[in-house]
Motif scaffolding. Structure first.
Motif, PDB file in Angstrom:
ATOM      1  N   THR A 148      -4.652 -52.285  70.457  1.00  0.00           N
ATOM      2  CA  THR A 148      -3.746 -53.343  70.295  1.00  0.00           C
ATOM      3  C   THR A 148      -4.354 -54.668  70.579  1.00  0.00           C
ATOM      4  N   PHE A 149      -5.119 -54.750  71.843  1.00  0.00           N
ATOM      5  CA  PHE A 149      -5.633 -56.112  72.011  1.00  0.00           C
ATOM      6  C   PHE A 149      -7.182 -56.148  72.242  1.00  0.00           C
ATOM      7  N   ALA A 150      -7.743 -57.123  71.682  1.00  0.00           N
ATOM      8  CA  ALA A 150      -9.253 -57.211  71.692  1.00  0.00           C
ATOM      9  C   ALA A 150      -9.752 -57.749  73.039  1.00  0.00           C
ATOM     10  N   LEU A 151     -11.101 -57.640  73.143  1.00  0.00           N
ATOM     11  CA  LEU A 151     -11.740 -58.153  74.301  1.00  0.00           C
ATOM     12  C   LEU A 151     -12.332 -59.758  73.604  1.00  0.00           C
ATOM     13  N   ARG A 152     -11.619 -60.551  74.205  1.00  0.00           N
ATOM     14  CA  ARG A 152     -11.949 -62.177  73.707  1.00  0.00           C
ATOM     15  C   ARG A 152     -13.537 -62.409  74.049  1.00  0.00           C
ATOM     16  N   GLY A 153     -14.236 -62.997  72.840  1.00  0.00           N
ATOM     17  CA  GLY A 153     -15.636 -63.223  73.195  1.00  0.00           C
ATOM     18  C   GLY A 153     -16.553 -61.717  72.797  1.00  0.00           C
ATOM     19  N   TRP A 154     -16.114 -60.741  72.692  1.00  0.00           N
ATOM     20  CA  TRP A 154     -16.785 -59.426  72.401  1.00  0.00           C
ATOM     21  C   TRP A 154     -16.644 -59.001  70.807  1.00  0.00           C
ATOM     22  N   LYS A 155     -17.811 -58.751  70.324  1.00  0.00           N
ATOM     23  CA  LYS A 155     -17.744 -58.133  68.837  1.00  0.00           C
ATOM     24  C   LYS A 155     -17.643 -56.752  68.903  1.00  0.00           C
ATOM     25  N   PRO A 156     -16.497 -56.164  68.334  1.00  0.00           N
ATOM     26  CA  PRO A 156     -16.328 -54.727  68.102  1.00  0.00           C
ATOM     27  C   PRO A 156     -17.461 -54.117  67.352  1.00  0.00           C
ATOM     28  N   VAL A 157     -18.014 -52.764  67.816  1.00  0.00           N
ATOM     29  CA  VAL A 157     -18.854 -52.289  66.801  1.00  0.00           C
ATOM     30  C   VAL A 157     -18.110 -51.421  65.823  1.00  0.00           C
ATOM     31  N   ARG A 158     -16.737 -51.175  65.832  1.00  0.00           N
ATOM     32  CA  ARG A 158     -16.128 -50.662  65.001  1.00  0.00           C
ATOM     33  C   ARG A 158     -14.578 -50.908  65.247  1.00  0.00           C
ATOM     34  N   THR A 159     -13.970 -51.080  64.261  1.00  0.00           N
ATOM     35  CA  THR A 159     -12.277 -51.292  64.234  1.00  0.00           C
ATOM     36  C   THR A 159     -11.771 -50.649  63.484  1.00  0.00           C
ATOM     37  N   LEU A 160     -10.849 -49.549  63.985  1.00  0.00           N
ATOM     38  CA  LEU A 160      -9.770 -48.688  63.110  1.00  0.00           C
ATOM     39  C   LEU A 160      -8.498 -49.513  62.944  1.00  0.00           C
ATOM     40  N   VAL A 161      -7.824 -49.220  61.987  1.00  0.00           N
ATOM     41  CA  VAL A 161      -6.326 -49.815  61.817  1.00  0.00           C
ATOM     42  C   VAL A 161      -5.678 -48.504  61.860  1.00  0.00           C
ATOM     43  N   VAL A 162      -4.665 -48.200  62.660  1.00  0.00           N
ATOM     44  CA  VAL A 162      -3.705 -47.127  62.550  1.00  0.00           C
ATOM     45  C   VAL A 162      -2.915 -47.211  61.265  1.00  0.00           C
ATOM     46  N   ASP A 163      -2.423 -46.163  60.551  1.00  0.00           N
ATOM     47  CA  ASP A 163      -1.480 -46.089  59.899  1.00  0.00           C
ATOM     48  C   ASP A 163      -0.236 -46.115  60.224  1.00  0.00           C
ATOM     49  N   ASP A 164       0.367 -47.028  61.036  1.00  0.00           N
ATOM     50  CA  ASP A 164       1.971 -47.050  61.629  1.00  0.00           C
ATOM     51  C   ASP A 164       2.336 -48.322  61.153  1.00  0.00           C
ATOM     52  N   LEU A 165       3.577 -48.360  61.867  1.00  0.00           N
ATOM     53  CA  LEU A 165       4.273 -49.572  61.277  1.00  0.00           C
ATOM     54  C   LEU A 165       3.982 -50.992  61.881  1.00  0.00           C
ATOM     55  N   TYR A 166       3.014 -50.906  62.886  1.00  0.00           N
ATOM     56  CA  TYR A 166       2.354 -52.054  63.378  1.00  0.00           C
ATOM     57  C   TYR A 166       1.081 -52.618  63.114  1.00  0.00           C
ATOM     58  N   ARG A 167       0.474 -51.278  62.278  1.00  0.00           N
ATOM     59  CA  ARG A 167      -0.953 -51.489  61.870  1.00  0.00           C
ATOM     60  C   ARG A 167      -1.929 -51.786  62.930  1.00  0.00           C
ATOM     61  N   THR A 168      -1.747 -50.789  64.025  1.00  0.00           N
ATOM     62  CA  THR A 168      -2.226 -50.894  65.286  1.00  0.00           C
ATOM     63  C   THR A 168      -3.892 -50.950  65.087  1.00  0.00           C
ATOM     64  N   PRO A 169      -4.481 -52.062  65.563  1.00  0.00           N
ATOM     65  CA  PRO A 169      -5.838 -52.232  65.850  1.00  0.00           C
ATOM     66  C   PRO A 169      -6.573 -51.047  66.959  1.00  0.00           C
ATOM     67  N   VAL A 170      -7.705 -50.325  66.703  1.00  0.00           N
ATOM     68  CA  VAL A 170      -8.398 -49.864  67.774  1.00  0.00           C
ATOM     69  C   VAL A 170      -9.592 -50.287  67.887  1.00  0.00           C
ATOM     70  N   TYR A 171     -10.154 -50.873  68.769  1.00  0.00           N
ATOM     71  CA  TYR A 171     -11.494 -51.771  68.979  1.00  0.00           C
ATOM     72  C   TYR A 171     -12.384 -50.893  69.639  1.00  0.00           C
ATOM     73  N   LEU A 172     -13.542 -50.528  69.184  1.00  0.00           N
ATOM     74  CA  LEU A 172     -14.610 -49.905  69.879  1.00  0.00           C
ATOM     75  C   LEU A 172     -15.787 -50.902  70.088  1.00  0.00           C
ATOM     76  N   TYR A 173     -16.277 -51.109  71.571  1.00  0.00           N
ATOM     77  CA  TYR A 173     -17.167 -51.959  71.901  1.00  0.00           C
ATOM     78  C   TYR A 173     -18.172 -51.126  72.616  1.00  0.00           C
ATOM     79  N   GLU A 174     -19.329 -51.758  72.628  1.00  0.00           N
ATOM     80  CA  GLU A 174     -20.387 -51.119  73.529  1.00  0.00           C
ATOM     81  C   GLU A 174     -20.908 -52.408  74.156  1.00  0.00           C
TER      82      GLU A 174
END
Length: 193
Positions: free
Chosen positions: A150-176
């Motif tokens: 749902t919430f991103a890390l400001r100033g960080w670039k995600p390695v991968r972002t998935l968007v959940v197929d739900d009502l809110y199109r919830t983002p899931v962020y993967l960082y390293e």
């Protein structure tokens, strides 16, 4: 006697609700369970053979913490929650259906050490994510996975972002965690060369 029991139950219910409201105002976010669809996406980004310590920051009612413990049986999952009612619910669940690799902690995770952690999972709010960024970069080893939904890390670039197929199109962020830089430049380099 029946009226006294109802008054007691009402007092417990009102006290619990007030406690949740107080801790919501204190922490900036209410204890919301992670939906099944979001949980599946988060878990898909963690290898089942993950070892070491996995932190869940703001574990609420424990829905994601228990799933993390099941997904990564070789890892030690430490779930932090400040609000006493959701924490007590998760503790009760742990007593009824224990996960030997899950430890529930009622503590402010900003005071905990993240040193030596294998992965961090969180569902917080923008202000906490902004505050969390420096702690993650200072205390985690380069390459450590950080998962946030749902919430991103400001100033960080995600390695991968998935968007959940739900009502809110919830983002899931993967960082390293990125490599650390020396004052003269990235590790292993010298100025000008």
């Amino acid at each position: 006697m029946g009226a006294l029991l109802y008054l007691l139950l009402l007092a417990v219910l009102v006290g619990g609700m007030l406690s949740i409201v107080f801790h919501t105002l204190r922490t900036g976010i209410s204890p919301m369970p992670t939906s099944g669809r979001v949980r599946r996406q988060v878990l898909s980004l963690l290898p089942e053979d993950l070892e070491g310590t996995v932190l869940e920051l703001g574990s609420g009612w424990g829905t994601l913490a228990f799933s993390l413990a099941d997904r990564c049986p070789r890892a030690r999952v430490v779930a932090y929650e400040l609000s006493p009612v959701p924490y007590a619910f998760a503790r009760l669940r742990q007593r009824l259906a224990p996960r030997p690799n899950l430890r529930l902690v009622r503590e402010d995770f900003f005071r905990a050490s993240f040193s030596g952690v294998s992965a961090v999972v969180c569902y917080l709010y923008p202000g906490a994510m902004t505050r969390l960024g420096p702690k993650l970069s200072e205390e985690l080893s380069p390459g450590t996975r950080i998962l946030s939904h749902t919430f991103a890390l400001r100033g960080w670039k995600p390695v991968r972002t998935l968007v959940v197929d739900d009502l809110y199109r919830t983002p899931v962020y993967l960082y390293e965690v990125p490599p650390r830089e020396h004052p003269s430049g990235p590790l292993g380099t010298t100025p000008g060369g």
